[in-house]
Design an enzyme around this catalytic site. Structure first.
Site, PDB file in Angstrom:
ATOM      1  N   CYS A 136      -7.113  22.600 -14.748  1.00  0.00           N
ATOM      2  CA  CYS A 136      -7.992  23.619 -14.460  1.00  0.00           C
ATOM      3  C   CYS A 136      -9.179  23.746 -15.144  1.00  0.00           C
ATOM      4  O   CYS A 136      -8.945  23.721 -16.601  1.00  0.00           O
ATOM      5  CB  CYS A 136      -7.199  24.677 -14.125  1.00  0.00           C
ATOM      6  N   HIS A 187      -7.808  24.469  -8.087  1.00  0.00           N
ATOM      7  CA  HIS A 187      -6.167  24.080  -8.136  1.00  0.00           C
ATOM      8  C   HIS A 187      -5.448  23.445  -6.977  1.00  0.00           C
ATOM      9  O   HIS A 187      -4.462  22.715  -6.870  1.00  0.00           O
ATOM     10  CB  HIS A 187      -5.485  25.002  -8.890  1.00  0.00           C
ATOM     11  N   GLN A 198      -6.235   8.906 -10.800  1.00  0.00           N
ATOM     12  CA  GLN A 198      -6.264   8.145 -12.145  1.00  0.00           C
ATOM     13  C   GLN A 198      -6.937   6.995 -11.950  1.00  0.00           C
ATOM     14  O   GLN A 198      -7.246   6.302 -10.890  1.00  0.00           O
ATOM     15  CB  GLN A 198      -5.011   8.140 -12.745  1.00  0.00           C
TER      16      GLN A 198
HETATM   17  O1  LIG Z   1       0.589   9.688 -14.941  1.00  0.00           O
HETATM   18  P1  LIG Z   1       1.437  10.778 -14.606  1.00  0.00           P
HETATM   19  O2  LIG Z   1       0.951  11.348 -13.308  1.00  0.00           O
HETATM   20  O3  LIG Z   1       1.932  11.577 -15.706  1.00  0.00           O
HETATM   21  O4  LIG Z   1       2.685   9.817 -14.174  1.00  0.00           O
HETATM   22  C1  LIG Z   1       2.932   9.320 -12.718  1.00  0.00           C
HETATM   23  O5  LIG Z   1       2.077   8.249 -12.551  1.00  0.00           O
HETATM   24  C2  LIG Z   1       2.148   7.072 -13.233  1.00  0.00           C
HETATM   25  C3  LIG Z   1       1.261   6.131 -12.619  1.00  0.00           C
HETATM   26  O6  LIG Z   1       1.675   5.609 -11.428  1.00  0.00           O
HETATM   27  C4  LIG Z   1       3.781   6.522 -13.494  1.00  0.00           C
HETATM   28  O7  LIG Z   1       3.835   5.682 -14.510  1.00  0.00           O
HETATM   29  C5  LIG Z   1       4.681   7.954 -13.624  1.00  0.00           C
HETATM   30  O8  LIG Z   1       5.883   7.164 -13.770  1.00  0.00           O
HETATM   31  C6  LIG Z   1       4.313   8.974 -12.817  1.00  0.00           C
HETATM   32  O9  LIG Z   1       5.278   9.873 -13.043  1.00  0.00           O
END
Ligand SMILES: O=P(O)(O)O[C@H]1O[C@H](CO)[C@@H](O)[C@H](O)[C@H]1O
Ligand SMILES: O=P(O)(O)O[C@H]1O[C@H](CO)[C@@H](O)[C@H](O)[C@H]1O
Lengths: 364, 364
Positions: A55, A122, A182
């Site tokens: 946040c 959020h 990500q």
């Molecule tokens: O990066 P985060 O959200 O902590 O983690 C999540 O995504 C990752 C990428 O797919 C994985 O390797 C992790 O097992 C999952 O919990």
């Protein structure tokens, strides 16, 4: 004699992207379920959570503080799976025929990982975002792609591919519910992507055509797996889908990567992603979990690599029967091959018939 | 200059069985976890559960009644993923170059599915079973393999491969906690198995040796990934393991399938499986979930298919940090390639140092 019925009889379908088979057992959905129940999502979670690492204005997990960001916000992952600052592993080039050289292949991997907060709010997921805000997310993906490509071109970083993705919901391993995606950028092309590029190359060699060009044409003709369509994209449940409500978002024309998107493409991607995720949420009246991501050209791709690339996205959602009962891809799936309990056509039918405009939480 | 450190720096390892790569990020285990918590298992569940479809004497999900069985009990799955009684799908052999023929490959699949109740006791898992009872489970696997092979040989059934497996625990999609495994028998060799056979064949062609013979030799030399060993089998965390505490059980000598097991092999498999699963339960003091299964020769294999086959088992357990925090193979893993948070050597070290004789519930 009895006719073969795809919606009742078991069959295997071939996935030409991954070069593997899927077992389809449409009658299996009838079995009783005494197994794990997923936690239903709480649509009442607050706009701002003082304990959330993502946040605006809050402290991050490793110290440091988020700015009071007001739109999409990109920053380096505090727990990156790959880092730039590590030594390169020398390769054994002796060519000696030892058991180790036969059996153990290893490469060092440098890279960078980023977190992309979709919104300062959020509790705001993609289906609930305003069109203009969703376009900001797509802008952020595009900027990231172009920036990383430039850093590689200028020999500042050893980047080769950026995998942009989102894990949504606890059922898909999301460790923080603040809406975020990500991007993991590596000096190697990941296995799945390089397998796809290989398949696209093989198809072109055999048919002098693009696999996804032919595929879009065929799905627009057959319509039975089509979920959504606009000027620039289609959404289909692939003929070879593994996850119950898996879809692919495919650009109609050949566009190697998000780097080449113009404003129309960005608008049309935002529109179709919003419609798709509204349908998803409406399916079981829940915040629909999934992992999704973009497959596209490697950074600074040239020649065949560029020619074979075609922008598309995969959505892998785990839910099968309800907001709390998911499909497990486990024993037979891990040891034998993926197995699904409804046909892709049945899944597409359900998704197609759902409202893609009004989110269930907005209805009275 | 800094030295490359496998327990700290990111690298990729190659899996020669599946021809794909795994990303190893050993420092990632440090990140905070606000995600899903698995339900901890209840070690107090009763010896007999009147509502369980699998307990002796009880009614089954589709009607019918279980006998009052007193040892391992095998019966046909009421919700089989494949059935014998369905029409064969005619193939389009016209050779016409249509988009459909290019892109959609499909096969009908007949087969049979079985459930193998390990024990009449509702709460008795493998690590808690008596040696002689565990040998009964292995006998049941062997009888099933041999019976199905005979039915195929006598042209009674179109069987080609039997996948024997167990999903243990709700985290691995087990829909009934009564200790049981399954066997799915198909008229096709599943993708994973046929990929392995292909890899074994390629290795033999290139090195004039069996991949798993060389692999057993190398792991016995290096010892860093070795968890258990007896006269007939080794248990290792593979160099290319994906799941945090994944192991392979590999026969030391070439044995194509469980069909060829003599009494010593059955005893030694029972011994090592019990030791392994005690270690697993002791790791996080929980009934350790996993999917496991046997890879072996196709039924009535001949020639190369027989020559390339080598009995082994894979265990894929999801837990990472504790009884309630698992590894999710999601976004990057599904779209890019599998990623793990500790090295196989670190996992092997932990497993090796755990008690493999006394189960934590038996300690005071
Ligand atoms: O990066 P985060 O959200 O902590 O983690 C999540 O995504 C990752 C990428 O797919 C994985 O390797 C992790 O097992 C999952 O919990
Ligand atoms: O057969 P069960 O225990 O009902 O079901 C379980 O194992 C099957 C085989 O791995 C999977 O397809 C299912 O998703 C899983 O829930």
């Amino acid at each position: 004699a009895q006719q073969f019925d795809f919606s009742d009889h078991s069959h295997r379908r071939y996935n030409p992207l991954t070069d593997s088979w899927i077992l389809v057992s449409p009658h299996r959905a009838k079995r009783p379920w005494l197994g794990q129940q997923e936690a239903a999502c709480k649509p009442t979670s607050p706009v701002y959570d003082p304990k959330c690492y993502l946040c605006p204005g809050n402290e991050r997990a490793t110290g440091g503080q988020n700015p009071k960001y007001e739109s999409t916000y990109v920053f380096p992952n505090d727990y990156a799976a790959v880092k730039i600052d590590q030594p390169v592993l020398p390769q054994d080039d002796s060519g000696k025929d030892t058991l180790r050289n036969r059996l153990f292949k290893v490469q060092s991997v440098r890279g960078n990982c980023f977190v992309i907060c979709f919104s300062p709010k959020h509790n705001l997921t993609i289906p609930q975002m305003k069109h203009s805000d969703l376009v900001h997310v797509i802008d952020a993906w595009q900027n990231l792609y172009n920036d990383l490509a430039r850093e590689a071109r200028e020999n500042l970083k050893p980047f080769k591919y950026v995998q942009i993705f989102e894990n949504k919901g606890t059922a898909m391993g999301c460790s923080n519910l603040h809406p975020h995606g990500q991007a993991w950028c590596l000096e190697a092309i990941p296995s799945e992507v390089s397998q796809e590029l290989k398949s696209f190359g093989k198809y072109k060699y055999e048919h002098n055509a693009d696999l996804l060009a032919d595929y879009v044409k065929l799905e627009l003709e057959e319509k039975s797996r089509l979920v959504l369509e606009n000027e620039s994209f289609i959404v289909v449940v692939p003929y070879w889908a593994v996850w119950p409500f898996e879809v692919m978002v495919v650009s109609k024309k050949k566009i190697p990567s998000i780097g080449q998107f113009d404003q129309t493409l960005k608008d049309n991607l935002a529109l179709i992603l919003k419609q798709l995720t509204i349908k998803y949420d409406n399916l079981f009246e829940t915040s629909f979990p999934y992992s999704m991501g973009i497959h596209q050209a490697p950074l600074n791709a040239k020649g065949d690599e560029l020619n074979n690339s075609w922008f598309h996205m995969h959505f892998y959602p785990p839910l099968l029967r309800s907001a709390t009962v998911r499909k497990f891809l486990v024993g037979f799936e891990l040891l034998g091959e993926p197995q699904r309990d409804l046909t892709p056509e049945q899944a597409a039918d359900k998704l197609r018939n759902l409202d893609g405009k009004v989110h269930y939480l907005e209805k009275i």
